[in-house]
Design an enzyme around this catalytic site. Sequence first.
Site, PDB file in Angstrom:
ATOM      1  NE  ARG A 130      -3.508   0.477   2.105  1.00 46.51           N
ATOM      2  CZ  ARG A 130      -4.677   0.104   1.560  1.00 46.51           C
ATOM      3  NH1 ARG A 130      -5.329  -0.948   2.032  1.00 46.51           N
ATOM      4  NH2 ARG A 130      -5.175   0.796   0.555  1.00 46.51           N
ATOM      5  CG  HIS A 174      -2.124  -4.971  -3.449  1.00 49.24           C
ATOM      6  ND1 HIS A 174      -2.551  -5.635  -2.314  1.00 49.24           N
ATOM      7  CD2 HIS A 174      -3.231  -4.342  -3.951  1.00 49.24           C
ATOM      8  CE1 HIS A 174      -3.843  -5.416  -2.143  1.00 49.24           C
ATOM      9  NE2 HIS A 174      -4.281  -4.639  -3.112  1.00 49.24           N
ATOM     10  CG  HIS A 212      -7.231  -6.967  -5.986  1.00 47.81           C
ATOM     11  ND1 HIS A 212      -8.456  -6.357  -6.057  1.00 47.81           N
ATOM     12  CD2 HIS A 212      -6.525  -6.268  -5.067  1.00 47.81           C
ATOM     13  CE1 HIS A 212      -8.487  -5.323  -5.243  1.00 47.81           C
ATOM     14  NE2 HIS A 212      -7.313  -5.244  -4.620  1.00 47.81           N
ATOM     15  CG  ASP A 266     -10.445  -1.008   1.641  1.00 48.57           C
ATOM     16  OD1 ASP A 266     -10.100  -2.211   1.540  1.00 48.57           O
ATOM     17  OD2 ASP A 266      -9.757  -0.066   1.204  1.00 48.57           O
ATOM     18  CD  GLN A 305      -8.689  -5.499   3.370  1.00 52.92           C
ATOM     19  OE1 GLN A 305      -8.173  -6.104   4.315  1.00 52.92           O
ATOM     20  NE2 GLN A 305      -8.927  -4.202   3.406  1.00 52.92           N
ATOM     21  CD  GLU A 307      -8.100  -7.768  -1.942  1.00 49.66           C
ATOM     22  OE1 GLU A 307      -6.865  -7.697  -1.769  1.00 49.66           O
ATOM     23  OE2 GLU A 307      -8.846  -6.769  -1.917  1.00 49.66           O
TER      24      GLU A 307
END
Length: 358
Positions: free
Chosen positions: A82, A109, A182, A255, A293, A321
Site C-alpha cells: 500500500r 499493489h 502474491h 496481515d 508481508q 510476499e
Amino acid sequence: MPAPAPDSFGTLPDGTPVSRWTLTDTTGASASILDYGAIIQALRVPDRDGRAANVVLGFDNLPDYLERSPFFGALIGRYGNRIAGGAFEIDGTKYQLELNDGGRPNSLHGGTPGFGARMWEGIAEEVAGGSALTLTRVSADGEEGFPGELAVSVRYTLAHGRFTLDYRAETSAPTVVNLTNHAHFNLAGEDSGRDILDHELTIAAQDFLPVNNALIPLESPVSVAGTAFDFRTPRAIGARLDDPHPQLVLTNGYDHCYLLTGARTAEPRNVVSLRDPRSGRTMHMETTEPGVQVYICSHLDGSLIGTGGAAYPQYGGVALETQHYPDSPNRPEFPSTVLRPGEVYRSTTVLDFSTASV
C-alpha cells in the site's frame, strides 16, 4: 531438462491468446507460469513419500483469474503493498495514483489493473538441473499514474528443488518500484481441503510493522518478543490466532510486514521457513528484500474452487510476499524504493523445497 514449450490457457476478451509454460527439474518438481500477469498458476513438489502436489492456490481456467482472483500467484507492481493516500513525491513533484484498496484511501499493489493483469512476453530455456522462463514487459510512462517508462523482467528458474524469482527493472525517469509475487502457499496441497493453521512458520525478524485502520504502518516498528507475532522459532500459524492482541483483531489475523534480519542484502539469505508436519514438505525462503508481508487468507470462505477442484476454506493459504515496507515512498526512515535513470532495480527470492521424515 529441455526448454518447455507453451500451451494454450485461453483467450482474453479482446482476443489476445494466453499461454502457459511448465518448468520441470530433476527432483520431480514442476512450475506452471502464465504470460498473463506472470502468474504462478501451479507449483508441484513431492512430499516425504514422493507424491507431488500443487502447493499454491490458483485456478484451472482463465475466466476465474480475470473475474475472481485475489491476486493468486500474480506478479505485483509497480508497487507491491500500500501507498497511503495513493500519493507520493519525488524531487518535489507529487504523483497521484488510483485509490483501489476496497474503500481505504490507499493505492494497493500498483493500481488497476497492475502488473498482475498485464500481458508479458516469454522466452523459455534449458538450465542445469531444470528449466527457466523469462518474462518481460515495458510499463509506459504514466501507467497507473507512475512516472517513467519502466522496462521490467522476471526470470523464473526451477532447478534442483529450488524455485528462483529474479526481478530486474530500469526506468527513464525517477519512479518508485517494489516488485513481489502474491503466491498463496498450502504445503498440504491446494486441493487438500485443509487450512494452513497447523503449518509451522519461522521468520528471522525481531520487529514487525503495526498498522492503523487503513492498514498503513504506524510511526515505529514494534518488537515481536512476548507477542503473538513472534515466529523467531518454529510455531504453528494458528497457535495464537485467538490472542486478543489489538493488531490481530484489527486485521482478522496476520496481515503484517516483518522487518527481516539483515535488511536489504546483495545476495539472498535464508529468512523464512514454512513446514507442513503431515506431508513433511518444507519451504525455506531466501531473499534480498528487507521485509516479508505475511497474510493468512482470512478472506477465503469456500466460494472459490481451486485448480484441483477443491473449495478454498478460510485460512486456506498463506502469502509470504518478500518486498520493501508498505508506504515506503512516504516514509524517509524506511529503505528507499526510488529508482532513477541509469540505476538497475534487482530483487531475488528463492523457494527451496525439501521434505522431512517426521
